[in-house]
Design an enzyme around this catalytic site. Structure first.
Site, PDB file in Angstrom:
ATOM      1  N   GLU A  54     -77.816  41.637 -94.516  1.00 40.53           N
ATOM      2  CA  GLU A  54     -76.896  40.862 -93.688  1.00 40.53           C
ATOM      3  C   GLU A  54     -76.586  39.522 -94.366  1.00 40.53           C
ATOM      4  O   GLU A  54     -77.478  38.864 -94.901  1.00 40.53           O
ATOM      5  CB  GLU A  54     -77.518  40.609 -92.315  1.00 40.53           C
ATOM      6  CG  GLU A  54     -76.592  39.895 -91.350  1.00 40.53           C
ATOM      7  CD  GLU A  54     -77.219  39.695 -89.980  1.00 40.53           C
ATOM      8  OE1 GLU A  54     -76.534  39.950 -88.984  1.00 40.53           O
ATOM      9  OE2 GLU A  54     -78.401  39.279 -89.912  1.00 40.53           O
ATOM     10  N   LYS A  57     -69.789  42.069 -86.845  1.00 42.08           N
ATOM     11  CA  LYS A  57     -70.826  42.157 -85.820  1.00 42.08           C
ATOM     12  C   LYS A  57     -70.207  41.825 -84.475  1.00 42.08           C
ATOM     13  O   LYS A  57     -69.500  40.812 -84.327  1.00 42.08           O
ATOM     14  CB  LYS A  57     -71.950  41.173 -86.159  1.00 42.08           C
ATOM     15  CG  LYS A  57     -73.187  41.259 -85.285  1.00 42.08           C
ATOM     16  CD  LYS A  57     -74.265  40.326 -85.821  1.00 42.08           C
ATOM     17  CE  LYS A  57     -75.559  40.421 -85.019  1.00 42.08           C
ATOM     18  NZ  LYS A  57     -76.616  39.538 -85.573  1.00 42.08           N
ATOM     19  N   CYS A  68     -78.325  43.742 -88.071  1.00 41.55           N
ATOM     20  CA  CYS A  68     -79.453  43.086 -87.419  1.00 41.55           C
ATOM     21  C   CYS A  68     -79.646  43.539 -85.965  1.00 41.55           C
ATOM     22  O   CYS A  68     -79.830  44.720 -85.701  1.00 41.55           O
ATOM     23  CB  CYS A  68     -79.262  41.572 -87.545  1.00 41.55           C
ATOM     24  SG  CYS A  68     -80.751  40.591 -87.295  1.00 41.55           S
TER      25      CYS A  68
END
Length: 343
Positions: free
Chosen positions: A46, A128, A162
């Site tokens: 990430e 995300k 994540c």
């Protein structure tokens, strides 16, 4: 022609912190290293470029402002020259790359992943959906169009970042698209070591392992780590150094039954975690439990998902959909790409 058995790899390494040019160079080096090992699919952590903003977790937002401009200036755009360099390297190497990066779009930043496909010569971007906790002081949000699984000669490939893996509905939106190979981008897990179990390697490695067993897919969990150089850049007190110790590398690869299929690297060790996978194993796992198929109860539970892209300004006359923000790659050998797609 599909390739049911092939090599995959996860990156476990320290990013070139606050250095987009160095990040591009390091990324291309790793892509070429993967190609030399005959790796067909490579996963990055990430915010690999320009490094995960651990500094935002170490002090008040007002104090962290000292890093904001430097971080922003070293983030890259989805269609900019840095991404084009990386994409061309991936296509030339014949490696499908899922790159974690901080995306700069006008005045905003997003935690993002780019799928770089050497079989089509295109890139597909995602963001995300919801930045986690302190991340929301830096990053904006994605939308439903960012939840996609791409059909490729390497199988159906999807990705999340994540703690998107800790949201049950996020995961189900991916499982329902018959995901076969999943890339999880993680920042590394030295932050608050021994102080916040939920942020540590035990729990989050378990999350990746459960994702594999729950979705009956292969999971590549890439991870960054903290080096002395990074700690020196952003930690100016003993308290901050205690909150962000060195290490934290936790890259893992799991099979569709949840089993670890390669020995992990040490938490301070940098390199590629490489494994052979065989997509035919998925049918054995699916025979036991397919969460959106024979093991589901759609008469009792159903997920409603709005997968349309969202823009700040919408042309009422009808603007074309973003189509997952697919981006052509410049200056590539189109003959080689066409030949690869037909293999």
């Amino acid at each position: 022609m599909t390739h049911p058995a092939y090599k995959v790899a996860c990156v476990q390494a320290a990013p070139a912190y606050f250095d987009k040019d160095g990040g591009v160079e390091r990324t291309i080096e790793l892509i070429r290293e993967a190609a030399r090992e005959d790796v067909k699919l490579l996963a990055f952590p990430e915010c690999w470029i320009p490094g995960y903003p651990w500094w935002a977790w170490l002090d008040a937002a007002a104090v962290s402002m000292q890093f904001v401009q430097r971080h922003f200036n070293n983030c890259i755009t989805a269609d900019g020259p840095e991404m084009q360099q990386i994409a061309k390297a991936a296509v030339d190497a014949g490696v499908y790359v899922v790159l974690g990066y901080s995306e700069r779009a006008a005045g905003s930043l997003y935690i993002a992943q780019m799928h770089i496909d050497p079989y089509t010569g295109t890139m597909t971007a995602r963001r995300k959906l919801k930045a986690t906790h302190t991340e929301r002081t830096i990053f904006g949000e994605g939308d439903g169009s960012d939840y996609f699984v791409r059909e490729t000669p390497l199988g159906r490939v999807g990705s999340l970042c994540c703690w998107e893996h800790l949201h049950p509905l996020n995961k189900y939106a991916m499982y329902a698209q018959n995901e076969q190979v999943h890339i999880g981008a993680w920042p590394g897990f030295s932050l608050y070591a021994g102080k916040a179990y939920a942020l540590g390697p035990e729990l989050n490695t378990a999350v990746s392992q459960v994702y594999a067993a729950e979705g009956q897919c292969f999971v590549l969990a890439a991870s960054a780590l903290v080096t002395q150089e990074i700690q020196d850049l952003i930690c100016d007190t003993d308290i901050k150094r205690d909150l962000l110790p060195l290490g934290g590398g936790t890259a893992r690869i799991f099979g569709p039954d949840g089993s670890p299929i390669v020995e992990p690297l040490g938490e301070h060790e940098e390199g590629l975690l490489i494994a052979d996978i065989d997509l035919d194993m998925i049918s054995l796992a699916k025979a036991a439990a397919d969460p959106s198929g024979h093991y589901s109860r759609s008469d009792v539970f159903a997920l409603q998902a709005d997968m349309e892209p969202r823009e700040a300004v919408v042309e009422v006359s009808g603007a074309a959909a973003r189509a997952h923000r697919e981006i052509p790659i410049d200056d590539i050998d189109e003959v080689a790409v066409s030949a690869r797609a037909m293999q």
